[in-house]
Design an enzyme around this catalytic site. Structure first.
Site, PDB file in Angstrom:
ATOM      1  CD  GLU A 152      76.286   4.298  21.299  1.00 50.82           C
ATOM      2  OE1 GLU A 152      75.377   3.809  21.129  1.00 50.82           O
ATOM      3  OE2 GLU A 152      77.220   3.927  22.253  1.00 50.82           O
ATOM      4  CD  GLU A 254      43.626  18.303  14.580  1.00 52.07           C
ATOM      5  OE1 GLU A 254      43.739  19.353  15.553  1.00 52.07           O
ATOM      6  OE2 GLU A 254      44.405  17.446  14.760  1.00 52.07           O
TER       7      GLU A 254
HETATM    8  O1  G3I Z   1      38.937  15.977  31.001  1.00 56.31           O
HETATM    9  C1  G3I Z   1      39.744  16.784  32.042  1.00 56.31           C
HETATM   10  C2  G3I Z   1      38.738  17.073  33.102  1.00 56.31           C
HETATM   11  O2  G3I Z   1      38.608  16.177  33.766  1.00 56.31           O
HETATM   12  C3  G3I Z   1      39.465  18.383  33.792  1.00 56.31           C
HETATM   13  O3  G3I Z   1      38.518  18.822  34.676  1.00 56.31           O
HETATM   14  C4  G3I Z   1      39.618  19.553  32.828  1.00 56.31           C
HETATM   15  C5  G3I Z   1      40.442  20.666  33.635  1.00 56.31           C
HETATM   16  O4  G3I Z   1      41.238  21.328  32.733  1.00 56.31           O
HETATM   17  O5  G3I Z   1      40.514  18.994  31.876  1.00 56.31           O
HETATM   18  C6  G3I Z   1      39.946  18.062  31.103  1.00 56.31           C
HETATM   19  O6  G3I Z   1      40.992  17.719  30.023  1.00 56.31           O
HETATM   20  C7  G3I Z   1      40.989  18.394  28.964  1.00 56.31           C
HETATM   21  C8  G3I Z   1      40.808  17.765  27.668  1.00 56.31           C
HETATM   22  O7  G3I Z   1      41.126  18.621  26.672  1.00 56.31           O
HETATM   23  C9  G3I Z   1      39.359  17.207  27.648  1.00 56.31           C
HETATM   24  O8  G3I Z   1      38.477  18.405  27.628  1.00 56.31           O
HETATM   25  C10 G3I Z   1      42.500  18.971  28.905  1.00 56.31           C
HETATM   26  O9  G3I Z   1      42.730  19.736  30.259  1.00 56.31           O
HETATM   27  C11 G3I Z   1      42.877  19.865  27.870  1.00 56.31           C
HETATM   28  O10 G3I Z   1      44.245  20.140  27.706  1.00 56.31           O
HETATM   29  C12 G3I Z   1      42.407  18.973  26.455  1.00 56.31           C
HETATM   30  O11 G3I Z   1      42.612  19.875  25.372  1.00 56.31           O
HETATM   31  C13 G3I Z   1      42.475  19.250  24.140  1.00 56.31           C
HETATM   32  C14 G3I Z   1      43.986  19.469  23.492  1.00 56.31           C
HETATM   33  O12 G3I Z   1      44.045  19.027  22.158  1.00 56.31           O
HETATM   34  C15 G3I Z   1      45.103  18.962  24.244  1.00 56.31           C
HETATM   35  O13 G3I Z   1      45.186  17.386  24.129  1.00 56.31           O
HETATM   36  C16 G3I Z   1      41.372  19.646  23.311  1.00 56.31           C
HETATM   37  O14 G3I Z   1      40.297  19.326  23.912  1.00 56.31           O
HETATM   38  C17 G3I Z   1      41.424  19.164  21.937  1.00 56.31           C
HETATM   39  O15 G3I Z   1      40.550  19.642  20.956  1.00 56.31           O
HETATM   40  C18 G3I Z   1      43.003  19.558  21.419  1.00 56.31           C
HETATM   41  O16 G3I Z   1      43.209  19.049  20.043  1.00 56.31           O
HETATM   42  C19 G3I Z   1      44.327  19.429  19.293  1.00 56.31           C
HETATM   43  C20 G3I Z   1      44.403  18.074  18.507  1.00 56.31           C
HETATM   44  O17 G3I Z   1      44.792  16.829  19.210  1.00 56.31           O
HETATM   45  C21 G3I Z   1      46.064  18.304  17.857  1.00 56.31           C
HETATM   46  N1  G3I Z   1      45.884  19.602  17.052  1.00 56.31           N
HETATM   47  C22 G3I Z   1      45.599  20.692  17.732  1.00 56.31           C
HETATM   48  C23 G3I Z   1      44.201  20.479  18.418  1.00 56.31           C
HETATM   49  C24 G3I Z   1      43.846  21.988  19.266  1.00 56.31           C
HETATM   50  O18 G3I Z   1      44.679  22.185  20.468  1.00 56.31           O
END
Ligand code: G3I
Length: 343
Positions: A152, A254
């Site tokens: 749907e 950003e």
């Molecule tokens: O906090 C955990 C930590 O405990 C762990 O040890 C580590 C191991 O990988 O990961 C940490 O989390 C990471 C988090 O950032 C905090 O640093 C995630 O893996 C990582 O995937 C995450 O990446 C973020 C990404 O979005 C995905 O959500 C980036 O910091 C952030 O700058 C990025 O921002 C995005 C915007 O939201 C949307 N536009 C694009 C932009 C860049 O990708």
């Protein structure tokens, strides 16, 4: 850092022609240009920066002393703490603790907040849908002779409402129920130059949402660029006027400019400065563009790290030790309405 490592880093910087930051160039809250005051003096709502309070940035005294100054940054965006994986770590279980911390930090330091974000179509919705589909198909396996995949999707009158429109509708309803004035934005990357993606965003998202109701207020241009690939002011003006024609407000949400190889060379830093300059220039010239936000302002805490991005990085206006790059001069100059001396 050991003496040997320091010398190795310096040798690389010299070999690549990278300017070596000296301690006297270190930006502190007293020497960092007052970007927010400059932007507001020209009628903009803010100049801001994202902050990721899950990173070590909050323990970095120099960094925080810059971030906290409302003359420098009048707005912030939580880099991560309001994303679905933080606010609803398990289906139906909500945890706003970290997002609340970002709001508190913003309030203490006189900043507006762009809350980011409710639904990440690609990663969240598709991810959740993929998990659901895969699990259920795997579970029932060949017990099913056939199966209905989508049910749907088309309304009785032949119209079709996609999930993005629903997201905006639910957001608007929730905002109205609060009797609040919260601007609702669609935010995306690579929408700074005319082309297929801009056309698709306009035709498949904005127009759809607008024709369903008064659900959307603006568009966020993420603005992740590189030192060799970035939009011209003319290209930015073209897309911004398309967005403005549809009545949308515009935010630069950003802004960062990665150097394709690191450490960023002298010519890389020049390209980077030009990219920052162009984006802010176009926003300053466009009445509908009301705010600009760095995606962090120190290389150490930006998402593009050389180790995970094929050597690309150094994407912000400050080196890791908080010394300024030409890009910071370019940003200050464009906010002052001056030509770029470092581009
Ligand atoms: O906090 C955990 C930590 O405990 C762990 O040890 C580590 C191991 O990988 O990961 C940490 O989390 C990471 C988090 O950032 C905090 O640093 C995630 O893996 C990582 O995937 C995450 O990446 C973020 C990404 O979005 C995905 O959500 C980036 O910091 C952030 O700058 C990025 O921002 C995005 C915007 O939201 C949307 N536009 C694009 C932009 C860049 O990708």
């Amino acid at each position: 850092m050991s003496l040997r490592k320091t010398l190795a880093v310096l040798a690389t910087l010299i070999a690549t022609g990278t300017a070596i930051p000296t301690p006297s160039q270190t930006e502190t809250s007293s020497s960092f240009p007052h970007l927010n005051e400059l932007a507001q003096a020209k009628g903009k709502l803010w100049f801001g920066s994202s902050i990721d309070t899950t990173s070590d940035s909050v323990k970095d005294d120099t960094y925080i002393s810059i971030f906290n100054q409302s003359a420098i940054f009048g707005q912030t965006t939580p880099g991560n703490t309001m994303k679905w994986d933080y606010t609803e770590p398990q289906n139906g279980v909500f945890d706003f603790t970290l997002g609340d911390e970002t709001i508190a930090l913003a309030k203490q330091t006189g900043k507006k907040v762009r809350c980011h974000h409710l639904v990440w179509t690609k990663e969240t919705l598709l991810g959740a849908m993929k998990t659901h589909i895969t699990k259920e198909i795997t579970h029932y396996g060949s017990n099913c002779y056939s199966r209905d995949v989508v049910n749907e999707a088309i309304n009785y009158d032949g119209s079709y409402t996609d999930n993005i429109t629903y997201a905006f509708q639910y957001a608007r309803e929730a905002v109205q129920a609060l009797n609040a004035d919260i601007k609702l934005f669609y935010n995306d990357y690579q929408i700074s130059q005319p082309g297929t993606k801009v056309t698709s965003v306009l035709n498949n998202i904005i127009t759809n949402v607008q024709s369903a109701g008064d659900y959307i207020d603006g568009i966020g241009m993420e603005s992740h660029h590189s030192d060799t690939f970035y939009p011209t002011v003319k290209e930015l003006n073209t897309v911004m006027s398309e967005y403005a024609k549809l009545g949308l407000g515009i935010h630069i949400t950003e802004l960062d400019v990665a150097c394709e190889s690191t450490p960023c060379s002298t010519s890389g830093q020049t390209g980077q400065a030009q990219a920052f300059y162009n984006v802010i220039h176009a926003c300053m010239e466009t009445a509908k563009c009301t705010g600009m936000t760095f995606w962090d302002f120190n290389d150490k805490y930006n998402w593009i790290q050389p180790s995970t991005n094929d050597g690309a990085g150094d994407a912000t206006v400050l080196w890791e030790n908080c010394t300024a790059k030409p890009a910071l001069t370019a940003v200050e100059e464009v906010l002052r309405g001056e030509s770029c001396s470092v581009c």
